[in-house]
Design a protein around this motif. Structure first.
Motif, PDB file in Angstrom:
ATOM      1  N   LEU A   1       4.259  -4.623 -10.059  1.00  0.00           N
ATOM      2  CA  LEU A   1       4.514  -3.249  -9.643  1.00  0.00           C
ATOM      3  C   LEU A   1       5.260  -3.186  -8.316  1.00  0.00           C
ATOM      4  N   ARG A   2       6.023  -2.100  -8.149  1.00  0.00           N
ATOM      5  CA  ARG A   2       6.738  -1.862  -6.900  1.00  0.00           C
ATOM      6  C   ARG A   2       5.760  -1.418  -5.810  1.00  0.00           C
ATOM      7  N   ASP A   3       6.185  -1.533  -4.570  1.00  0.00           N
ATOM      8  CA  ASP A   3       5.304  -1.182  -3.458  1.00  0.00           C
ATOM      9  C   ASP A   3       4.958   0.303  -3.419  1.00  0.00           C
ATOM     10  N   ASP A   4       5.783   1.142  -4.061  1.00  0.00           N
ATOM     11  CA  ASP A   4       5.493   2.577  -4.041  1.00  0.00           C
ATOM     12  C   ASP A   4       4.588   3.002  -5.194  1.00  0.00           C
ATOM     13  N   GLN A   5       4.072   2.043  -5.962  1.00  0.00           N
ATOM     14  CA  GLN A   5       3.214   2.350  -7.098  1.00  0.00           C
ATOM     15  C   GLN A   5       1.759   1.993  -6.789  1.00  0.00           C
ATOM     16  N   TYR A   6       0.861   2.724  -7.441  1.00  0.00           N
ATOM     17  CA  TYR A   6      -0.554   2.385  -7.334  1.00  0.00           C
ATOM     18  C   TYR A   6      -0.809   1.031  -7.987  1.00  0.00           C
ATOM     19  N   TYR A   7      -1.790   0.303  -7.453  1.00  0.00           N
ATOM     20  CA  TYR A   7      -2.212  -1.029  -7.896  1.00  0.00           C
ATOM     21  C   TYR A   7      -1.214  -2.118  -7.487  1.00  0.00           C
ATOM     22  N   SER A   8      -0.238  -1.780  -6.658  1.00  0.00           N
ATOM     23  CA  SER A   8       0.730  -2.764  -6.164  1.00  0.00           C
ATOM     24  C   SER A   8       0.141  -3.528  -4.977  1.00  0.00           C
ATOM     25  N   GLN A   9       0.905  -4.492  -4.475  1.00  0.00           N
ATOM     26  CA  GLN A   9       0.467  -5.248  -3.303  1.00  0.00           C
ATOM     27  C   GLN A   9       0.311  -4.329  -2.096  1.00  0.00           C
ATOM     28  N   ALA A  10       1.224  -3.372  -1.941  1.00  0.00           N
ATOM     29  CA  ALA A  10       1.140  -2.440  -0.815  1.00  0.00           C
ATOM     30  C   ALA A  10      -0.112  -1.570  -0.921  1.00  0.00           C
ATOM     31  N   HIS A  11      -0.414  -1.110  -2.126  1.00  0.00           N
ATOM     32  CA  HIS A  11      -1.629  -0.314  -2.332  1.00  0.00           C
ATOM     33  C   HIS A  11      -2.867  -1.151  -2.012  1.00  0.00           C
ATOM     34  N   TYR A  12      -2.867  -2.381  -2.488  1.00  0.00           N
ATOM     35  CA  TYR A  12      -4.005  -3.273  -2.238  1.00  0.00           C
ATOM     36  C   TYR A  12      -4.192  -3.521  -0.740  1.00  0.00           C
ATOM     37  N   ASP A  13      -3.097  -3.784  -0.036  1.00  0.00           N
ATOM     38  CA  ASP A  13      -3.185  -4.039   1.407  1.00  0.00           C
ATOM     39  C   ASP A  13      -3.745  -2.827   2.150  1.00  0.00           C
ATOM     40  N   ALA A  14      -3.319  -1.634   1.741  1.00  0.00           N
ATOM     41  CA  ALA A  14      -3.814  -0.416   2.386  1.00  0.00           C
ATOM     42  C   ALA A  14      -5.307  -0.227   2.133  1.00  0.00           C
ATOM     43  N   VAL A  15      -5.745  -0.555   0.921  1.00  0.00           N
ATOM     44  CA  VAL A  15      -7.163  -0.409   0.588  1.00  0.00           C
ATOM     45  C   VAL A  15      -8.007  -1.442   1.331  1.00  0.00           C
ATOM     46  N   VAL A  16      -7.478  -2.646   1.488  1.00  0.00           N
ATOM     47  CA  VAL A  16      -8.201  -3.673   2.250  1.00  0.00           C
ATOM     48  C   VAL A  16      -8.372  -3.229   3.704  1.00  0.00           C
TER      49      VAL A  16
END
Length: 297
Positions: free
Chosen positions: A85-100
């Motif tokens: 997934l792209r960084d602007d999508q849910y469940y992406s690496q960017a989403h994961y990093d923000a949740v962490v």
């Protein structure tokens, strides 16, 4: 230069096994109470129903998401990022990093072997409430609400959420949901999951490994009893599927022992699969309530 990323049979069979499944049943049949049959120390209760009176005294840990955003955040925290997934999508690496950053070290979840989601019915309602406020739920021409757009987005969101949890390695994920009994235009009875929209209910059985119906069996003699229906071909027409090939059509309503049975060593394919046609095949009679044209053929 790296080689072709083939996973050998030995490596694949040595991987820790986990199962993903859904248990449907009518209200009050005891779905939430199944928590009492699993290990409290290694189970995380994903409580969407706020109906934990049925498990009063259960000593396990609980999370209580109240919004669809929280449901997605917990899903990516549990399942990790999806590299496709792209960084602007849910469940992406960017989403994961923000949740962490929000929840802390993901190793907090290491002690949990099973995630118990109660219920997928309520998850669908939270998702639909969120979808009704998105741009896709409004007409581009008039700006008025477009319920078809909301349902379309709802189906996409629910399938993405379930699929992400399905791909969680090393953890069992079990959803529970309400099962409705309905009647079609020909007065034939059938069963369907109680989930907003049609897409989720239709596609869910193809995503998870196990589909179980928890129901009441009424024998001709003796008292009725609760049971798990586990095979697709069952005389009641309940939704069911056993991808493991280890379960009987009727199993005791005990989730802990059911998972133990699923994780048992598998029998050779020749012993558990049959590809033969019966020697004598008779034409099946039309289902009760079928149109007269079918009954006369």
């Amino acid at each position: 230069m790296s080689g072709l990323p083939i996973i050998s049979a030995d490596a694949r069979m040595a991987e820790p096994r986990s199962d993903k499944g859904v248990i449907f049943g009518k209200s009050g049949i005891g779905k939430t109470s199944l928590l009492h049959t699993v290990g409290a120390a290694t189970t995380l209760f994903f409580d969407l129903e706020a109906g934990d009176l049925a498990v009063e005294g259960w000593p396990g840990d609980t999370i209580r998401p109240r919004t669809w955003d929280e449901c997605r955040d917990f899903a990516v925290f549990i399942g990790g990022p999806n590299p496709a997934l792209r960084d602007d999508q849910y469940y992406s690496q960017a989403h994961y990093d923000a949740v962490v950053q929000k929840f802390g070290d993901p190793s907090l979840l290491a002690k949990y072997r099973t995630i118990f989601v109660d219920s997928i019915t309520v998850a669908g309602r939270l998702c639909f409430q969120w979808c009704k406020g998105q741009p896709q739920a409004f007409s581009e021409k008039s700006g008025k609400p477009d319920i078809r757009g909301a349902y379309g987005l709802h189906g996409q969101e629910m399938i993405a959420w379930i699929t992400h949890l399905q791909h969680t390695r090393g953890k069992n994920v079990w959803f529970v949901g309400i099962l409705d009994e309905k009647t079609d235009d020909f007065s034939r009875r059938y069963f369907a999951p109680q989930i907003e929209g049609a897409k989720t209910g239709l596609e869910l059985p193809g995503i998870v490994d196990q589909v179980i119906t928890m129901t009441e069996i009424r024998p001709e003699e003796g008292p009725s009893y609760r049971a798990f229906i586990c095979h697709t071909l069952n005389p009641w027409g309940y939704p069911a599927k056993d991808r493991s090939g280890r379960l009987e059509m009727i199993e005791e309503p005990h989730l802990g022992r059911l998972m133990e049975k699923i994780h048992q060593p598998v029998k050779p394919a020749a012993e558990r699969l049959s590809f033969e046609r019966p020697e004598k095949v008779t034409e099946a009679a039309p289902a009760a309530g079928a149109p007269d044209s079918l009954q006369q053929q």
